[in-house]
Design an enzyme around this catalytic site. Structure first.
Site, PDB file in Angstrom:
ATOM      1  N   CYS A  48     -37.912   8.703  11.300  1.00 16.80           N
ATOM      2  CA  CYS A  48     -39.292   8.291  11.028  1.00 16.80           C
ATOM      3  C   CYS A  48     -39.543   6.872  11.545  1.00 16.80           C
ATOM      4  CB  CYS A  48     -39.594   8.365   9.537  1.00 16.80           C
ATOM      5  SG  CYS A  48     -41.305   7.924   9.202  1.00 16.80           S
ATOM      6  N   GLN A 102     -36.070  18.039   3.674  1.00 15.50           N
ATOM      7  CA  GLN A 102     -35.687  16.762   4.289  1.00 15.50           C
ATOM      8  C   GLN A 102     -35.873  15.606   3.307  1.00 15.50           C
ATOM      9  OE1 GLN A 102     -38.052  14.464   7.335  1.00 15.50           O
ATOM     10  NE2 GLN A 102     -36.435  15.196   8.682  1.00 15.50           N
ATOM     11  N   LYS A 116     -31.838  14.583  11.335  1.00 15.52           N
ATOM     12  CA  LYS A 116     -32.846  14.571  12.402  1.00 15.52           C
ATOM     13  C   LYS A 116     -33.061  13.128  12.834  1.00 15.52           C
ATOM     14  CE  LYS A 116     -37.392  16.354  13.632  1.00 15.52           C
ATOM     15  NZ  LYS A 116     -38.275  15.190  13.619  1.00 15.52           N
ATOM     16  N   MET A 166     -43.168  18.049   9.174  1.00 21.31           N
ATOM     17  CA  MET A 166     -44.274  17.141   9.499  1.00 21.31           C
ATOM     18  C   MET A 166     -44.950  16.685   8.210  1.00 21.31           C
ATOM     19  SD  MET A 166     -46.037  18.635  12.964  1.00 21.31           S
ATOM     20  CE  MET A 166     -45.996  20.362  12.530  1.00 21.31           C
ATOM     21  N   ALA A 167     -44.883  15.378   7.985  1.00 21.32           N
ATOM     22  CA  ALA A 167     -45.509  14.813   6.799  1.00 21.32           C
ATOM     23  C   ALA A 167     -47.008  15.085   6.843  1.00 21.32           C
ATOM     24  CB  ALA A 167     -45.252  13.310   6.745  1.00 21.32           C
ATOM     25  N   GLY A 205     -43.407  21.377  16.640  1.00 23.31           N
ATOM     26  CA  GLY A 205     -44.187  20.666  15.641  1.00 23.31           C
ATOM     27  C   GLY A 205     -45.668  20.776  15.914  1.00 23.31           C
ATOM     28  N   ARG A 206     -46.188  19.817  16.689  1.00 26.27           N
ATOM     29  CA  ARG A 206     -47.637  19.751  16.885  1.00 26.27           C
ATOM     30  C   ARG A 206     -48.205  21.038  17.482  1.00 26.27           C
ATOM     31  NH1 ARG A 206     -47.291  14.315  20.086  1.00 26.27           N
ATOM     32  NH2 ARG A 206     -45.349  15.367  20.618  1.00 26.27           N
ATOM     33  N   GLY A 265     -39.395  18.140  20.536  1.00 30.80           N
ATOM     34  CA  GLY A 265     -40.272  17.291  21.332  1.00 30.80           C
ATOM     35  C   GLY A 265     -40.905  18.008  22.498  1.00 30.80           C
ATOM     36  N   ASP A 266     -42.228  18.146  22.408  1.00 26.62           N
ATOM     37  CA  ASP A 266     -43.047  18.645  23.514  1.00 26.62           C
ATOM     38  C   ASP A 266     -42.810  20.117  23.860  1.00 26.62           C
ATOM     39  OD1 ASP A 266     -43.788  16.000  23.493  1.00 26.62           O
ATOM     40  OD2 ASP A 266     -42.733  15.473  25.346  1.00 26.62           O
TER      41      ASP A 266
HETATM   42  C1  FMN Z   1     -48.028  14.574  11.749  1.00 26.31           C
HETATM   43  C2  FMN Z   1     -46.555  14.492  11.981  1.00 26.31           C
HETATM   44  C3  FMN Z   1     -45.702  14.298  10.909  1.00 26.31           C
HETATM   45  C4  FMN Z   1     -44.319  14.246  11.104  1.00 26.31           C
HETATM   46  N1  FMN Z   1     -43.500  14.102  10.026  1.00 26.31           N
HETATM   47  C5  FMN Z   1     -42.157  14.176  10.187  1.00 26.31           C
HETATM   48  C6  FMN Z   1     -41.283  14.173   9.051  1.00 26.31           C
HETATM   49  O1  FMN Z   1     -41.714  14.128   7.884  1.00 26.31           O
HETATM   50  N2  FMN Z   1     -39.948  14.218   9.290  1.00 26.31           N
HETATM   51  C7  FMN Z   1     -39.429  14.279  10.564  1.00 26.31           C
HETATM   52  O2  FMN Z   1     -38.205  14.331  10.725  1.00 26.31           O
HETATM   53  N3  FMN Z   1     -40.236  14.326  11.637  1.00 26.31           N
HETATM   54  C8  FMN Z   1     -41.568  14.287  11.474  1.00 26.31           C
HETATM   55  N4  FMN Z   1     -42.385  14.382  12.572  1.00 26.31           N
HETATM   56  C9  FMN Z   1     -41.798  14.574  13.912  1.00 26.31           C
HETATM   57  C10 FMN Z   1     -41.713  16.067  14.254  1.00 26.31           C
HETATM   58  O3  FMN Z   1     -40.834  16.739  13.372  1.00 26.31           O
HETATM   59  C11 FMN Z   1     -41.247  16.298  15.711  1.00 26.31           C
HETATM   60  O4  FMN Z   1     -39.939  15.808  15.869  1.00 26.31           O
HETATM   61  C12 FMN Z   1     -42.174  15.594  16.722  1.00 26.31           C
HETATM   62  O5  FMN Z   1     -43.537  15.827  16.394  1.00 26.31           O
HETATM   63  C13 FMN Z   1     -41.928  16.085  18.157  1.00 26.31           C
HETATM   64  O6  FMN Z   1     -42.109  17.454  18.258  1.00 26.31           O
HETATM   65  P1  FMN Z   1     -43.487  18.133  18.834  1.00 26.31           P
HETATM   66  O7  FMN Z   1     -43.714  17.563  20.203  1.00 26.31           O
HETATM   67  O8  FMN Z   1     -43.156  19.606  18.842  1.00 26.31           O
HETATM   68  O9  FMN Z   1     -44.582  17.779  17.889  1.00 26.31           O
HETATM   69  C14 FMN Z   1     -43.768  14.395  12.401  1.00 26.31           C
HETATM   70  C15 FMN Z   1     -44.639  14.597  13.471  1.00 26.31           C
HETATM   71  C16 FMN Z   1     -46.002  14.662  13.285  1.00 26.31           C
HETATM   72  C17 FMN Z   1     -46.901  14.901  14.468  1.00 26.31           C
END
Ligand code: FMN
Length: 352
Positions: free
Chosen positions: A108, A78, A147, A25-26, A232-233, A209-210
């Site tokens: 992205c 990544q 990814k 997550m960026a 992630g979140r 995701g989710d």
């Molecule tokens: C703040 C934020 C930054 C993210 N940055 C990246 C990233 O740098 N590279 C990437 O592949 N996915 C990135 N994602 C996507 C997450 O890796 C993940 O696939 C997405 O949030 C869904 O998963 P979650 O529902 O568990 O959050 C980012 C998501 C969020 C919320």
């Protein structure tokens, strides 16, 4: 079905000790976040996306992303970009920095990235996407992962066409976040696509995701046949969610535990980013850690206006003095001073 998330699995010869992966997550996945993720049960952690152009130009901030600590492994770093040659060079640097996997970002959706031809746009350019994977896989010995999102537009199923081509090009694992780029983070992740992708490729697939609970993780793993779930979140300011997902540990953290983890996170982030960058970077984490009914809302407001992270730390400890002992314990358990800062591997550039 009760699947064991403590089971290990492999990406080629890299053993991933649990079936839980911490998402890249960026603006979030700093080293402190990744080390914490490993302590709480993530089997694999990922850096945020790193620009291959930034690596090529030796941008100081970009190279900072290539800092790897001994307790992060296995770790994926990544990279994103649109040129096979530059991506291959960046991959060599990433491998030299100590990554166990080189991960390529084809997901992205952010305009700043897609307008350069990188990220999710590559899903609509399968030949270029495959050329990138091939160039990267040829450049490094470590496994290459990709990814991606489901596609660019709502309802797209592009990932099912592109995914198998990327495996043919050398990807050793695929992560699917089955939302379209257009969706950004709205709606929900359609893991029926993850199940389809699993049936089409003979490499492990990670479902992203989710996933925010053990029940959801078990359901996604059972329904898709994925090797692992990515969180992630759900892990932002909440490493306890990882423990809950992996071990079924339902216990809510005490205030002391929350403060101890946050203070450790602050200290490590200041070491990594320096006080000035860390102090603005950390503000969003205060709400993430202290929310969820753990502390009254005005407390967070108090912290975000303080001038220095030392003041924040003092205020946190005043609110839960018992945390001090926990912090000492946590720090004693961490390997210290052994970050491996990237030595630019000039030799791979033939002296350039
Ligand atoms: C703040 C934020 C930054 C993210 N940055 C990246 C990233 O740098 N590279 C990437 O592949 N996915 C990135 N994602 C996507 C997450 O890796 C993940 O696939 C997405 O949030 C869904 O998963 P979650 O529902 O568990 O959050 C980012 C998501 C969020 C919320």
């Amino acid at each position: 079905m009760n699947l064991d998330l403590r089971e290990s699995w492999f990406v080629r010869d890299v053993e991933i000790p649990t079936r839980l992966v911490l998402a890249p997550m960026a603006g979030v996945s700093v080293q402190a976040f990744r080390r914490q993720g490993r302590r709480f049960g993530a089997g694999l952690v990922c850096s945020e996306m790193v620009s291959c152009a930034g690596i090529e130009h030796r941008n100081e901030k970009t190279l900072g992303y290539l800092r790897v600590a001994s307790d992060e492994h296995p770790l994926a770093i990544q990279i994103f970009g649109s040129e096979p040659r530059t991506m291959a060079e960046a991959a060599r640097m990433v491998e030299a920095a100590g990554a166990d996997l080189v991960d390529i970002n084809f997901g992205c959706p952010v305009r700043k990235v897609t307008k350069t031809g990188a990220g999710a746009t590559l899903l609509d350019e399968p030949a270029r996407a495959a050329a990138i994977v091939e160039a990267v896989a040829e450049a490094v010995d470590v496994p290459v992962s990709v990814k991606m999102r489901r596609g660019l537009r709502d309802g797209a199923r592009t990932c099912l066409e592109v995914g198998p081509c990327l495996v043919d090009a050398g990807a050793a694992t695929l992560t699917l976040h089955p939302r379209s780029a257009q969706q950004m983070y709205t709606g929900s992740a359609d893991h029926s696509l993850t199940a389809e992708l699993v049936s089409l490729v003979d490499v492990p697939v990670i479902a992203s995701g989710d996933v925010t609970s053990r029940a959801k993780a078990q359901a996604v793993l059972a329904a898709t046949g994925a090797a692992a779930v990515m969180v992630g979140r759900g892990a932002q300011g909440n490493p306890w969610a990882l423990r809950q997902i992996v071990d079924g540990d339902e216990g809510e953290p005490t205030r002391e535990e929350v403060v101890a983890e946050l203070v450790l996170f602050i200290r490590e982030t200041v070491r990594e980013l320096g006080e000035r960058r860390a102090s603005s970077f950390l503000k969003k984490f205060y709400g993430w850690y202290l929310g969820r009914g753990r502390f009254p809302r005005p407390f967070k407001q108090e912290l975000v206006v303080l001038d220095s992270t030392e003041d924040v730390e003092r205020r946190l400890i005043a609110a839960a003095p018992g945390a001090l002992q926990l912090i000492d314990q946590l720090e004693a358990e961490l390997p210290g001073g052994d970050e491996v800062l990237l030595d630019l591997p000039i030799s791979i550039y033939g002296g350039g």
